[in-house]
Design a protein around this motif. Structure first.
Motif, short mmCIF file in Angstrom:
data_model
loop_
_atom_site.label_atom_id
_atom_site.label_comp_id
_atom_site.label_asym_id
_atom_site.label_seq_id
_atom_site.Cartn_x
_atom_site.Cartn_y
_atom_site.Cartn_z
N TYR A 148 -7.09 -2.21 8.62
CA TYR A 148 -7.84 -0.96 8.66
C TYR A 148 -7.89 -0.35 10.06
CZ TYR A 148 -11.83 -4.38 8.86
OH TYR A 148 -12.67 -5.42 9.13
N TYR A 205 -3.41 3.32 2.20
CA TYR A 205 -4.04 2.10 2.69
C TYR A 205 -3.25 0.88 2.23
CZ TYR A 205 -7.29 -1.27 4.35
OH TYR A 205 -7.82 -2.31 5.07
N ALA A 253 -10.70 3.09 3.04
CA ALA A 253 -11.48 3.01 4.29
C ALA A 253 -11.48 4.38 4.97
CB ALA A 253 -10.88 1.96 5.22
#
Ligand SMILES: *Cc1c(COP(=O)(O)O)cnc(C)c1O
Length: 492
Positions: free
Chosen positions: A238, A50, A88
């Motif tokens: 994201y 991420y 996420a």
């Protein structure tokens, strides 16, 4: 790459200065002069963490940050504050992919951006030789306020002031804000709704004399609302990450189009999805899901934005909004970056509460689909999903799921769909438990939370434990007309 105001009053503003300012001096919002492309193909992001994804997305927008500066911001933001290493994660349930954006400190998706905004802002101040204390002024419909305070708490050189609608947030959200720690955090309820809070904050920004008074005391105002590009851009990451994860797990083939469905209030989260699409992520439809405050649904249906209607309080308070600020950015882009036209529409909105866009602008927005869900549908949706899959979602996420289900049956569009799961159900336990027909008894939220944990098999997040035991530290209430005075009081 520089930024320009949607209303034409400012151009050539560096990314770091745009982050510091929040809102342009003419009341417009900053937009990059050109929408950047991803540095690589989506499949090149498959193996990336991420943090690495976030860095590679943001560097395309925040071009005056050095690599080291930006990497430091990312590392400081997306760390152990999140309760999962993937930051996420995606949950596949009932044939769709829930992108869980609530694993940060305040268990709502606002943490995704507000964990990094303070670092971006402090870095921006340093880069621009700003020595004044930065006063973050923010209106909240419930989640931004807590996430902003958690993000800015005790960050040197900053004060954070939050206004929330007194009867317009959930009890848990209010407790979260009123128990906030930190020597630089201030919060006030206002006697009005979210639009009043947001308009009040914008007025304070627009009051030149007030700003000059603050400036003489070494204080400058900035914003943590999603009008700030320092909040909007981190949210693009994201969507890129989700697509890459779906490739990596074999759910998607390279180049396969997806739909994205986003529970929408201020239009920040879904605009981030649009930016991800413009960067090169194959997104077909952007499903804009509203609750009973369906101003955006009507807008996408007939091209008329009309806020002249009752403001309804729903079980998804973070979407109880009739003035979606970020829509101005989409208007600007769809008008071919015509700032005069954008400014004129915004003047109409101010004067009449209503405007209409022309066909060319509507064509540009053709990839958006607006849908809404009424309260009974939202409750039924929470219940049906739980019964089918054991997965419990919060009312905001349920608005999106309900809109998606209807879209799919109406259109037959079978493309795989990512639903933004914007809050943990623990944050809205009373509504969720009501939907699941669990006995609400005396309505004690912590008993409901215990029960929710039992039936969902999910351990209560740290954010809940914090609120259980913390003393109330804030009790200010102000009238809308007194917000400026309240700010001065906080800064004494
Ligand atoms: C803020 C929020 C939304 C709405 O997001 P926007 O970016 O304002 O459209 C949806 N759900 C939750 C839980 C939120 O906190």
């Amino acid at each position: 790459m520089n930024y320009q105001s949607t209303r034409g009053g400012e151009t050539g503003v560096s990314p770091s200065l745009a982050i510091l300012k929040g809102l342009a001096a003419d009341g417009g919002l900053f937009v990059p002069e050109e929408l950047p492309r991803l540095d690589g193909r989506p499949e090149d992001f498959r193996e990336l963490s991420y943090q690495e994804t976030a860095y590679r997305v943001m560097k395309q927008f925040f071009t005056d940050f050095t690599e080291e500066e930006l990497r430091c911001c990312v590392a400081a933001a997306y760390d152990g504050k999140f309760d999962t290493a993937s930051i996420a994660p995606l949950e596949k349930r009932d044939g769709c992919y829930f992108l869980e954006l609530f694993h940060g400190r305040t268990i709502a998706f606002k943490d995704m951006a507000l964990s990094i905004l303070p670092h971006l802002m402090v870095t921006s101040a340093r880069k621009n030789g700003v020595e004044d204390r930065i006063v973050i002024l923010t209106a909240t419909s419930g989640d931004t306020g807590k996430a902003a305070m958690a993000g800015f708490q005790d960050v040197p050189g900053t004060e954070i002031i939050v206004f929330y609608p007194k009867d317009g947030v959930s009890r848990f959200q209010e407790l979260q804000m009123r128990t906030q720690n930190g020597g630089n955090t201030h919060v006030s309820a206002i006697l009005g709704n979210f639009d009043d809070a947001q308009t009040g904050v914008k007025q304070i920004f627009g009051d030149k004399a007030f700003r000059e008074r603050l400036k003489r005391r070494g204080l400058i105002l900035s914003s943590a609302n999603s009008i700030n590009i320092g909040r909007l851009i981190p949210q693009v990451a994201y969507y890129v990450y989700a697509y890459a994860q779906l490739l990596s797990s074999g759910e998607l083939e390279n180049g396969e189009e997806i739909n994205v469905c986003v529970p929408t209030g201020n239009f920040g989260n879904i605009l981030a999805a649009k930016l991800a699409k413009e960067m090169g992520i194959p997104i077909a439809k952007l499903l804009c899901a509203s609750n009973e405050n369906r101003v955006l649904t009507d807008f996408f249906r007939d091209g008329i934005y009309d806020r002249n209607r009752p403001f309804l309080l729903t079980s998804s308070p973070s979407m109880d909004i009739l003035l979606s600020s970020n829509l101005e950015r989409l208007l600007y882009l769809s008008a071919g970056r015509n700032s005069e036209k954008t400014a004129a529409l915004m003047r109409e909105l101010g004067a009449e509460g209503r405007y209409r866009v022309d066909d060319r602008m509507r064509d540009f927005m053709g990839d958006f689909y607006g849908g809404c869900a009424a309260e009974p549908e939202v409750f039924a949706c929470i219940r049906a999903l739980y019964e089918k899959s054991g997965y419990v979602i919060d009312p905001h996420t349920a608005v999106a799921k309900a809109v998606y289900d209807r879209y799919r049956s109406e259109t037959g569009d079978r493309r795989k769909t990512v639903i933004a799961a914007t809050a943990s159900p623990f944050k809205f336990a009373p509504a969720v438990m009501q939907a699941l027909s669990e006995d609400c008894g005396d309505g004690d939220i912590f008993r409901l939370i215990d029960r929710l944990s039992e039936i969902s098999g999910v351990v209560e997040p740290e954010a809940v434990r914090e609120v259980r035991n913390a003393p109330l530290r804030h009790d200010t209430v102000s009238a809308v007309a007194e917000m400026e005075k309240t700010v001065e009081g906080f800064l004494r």
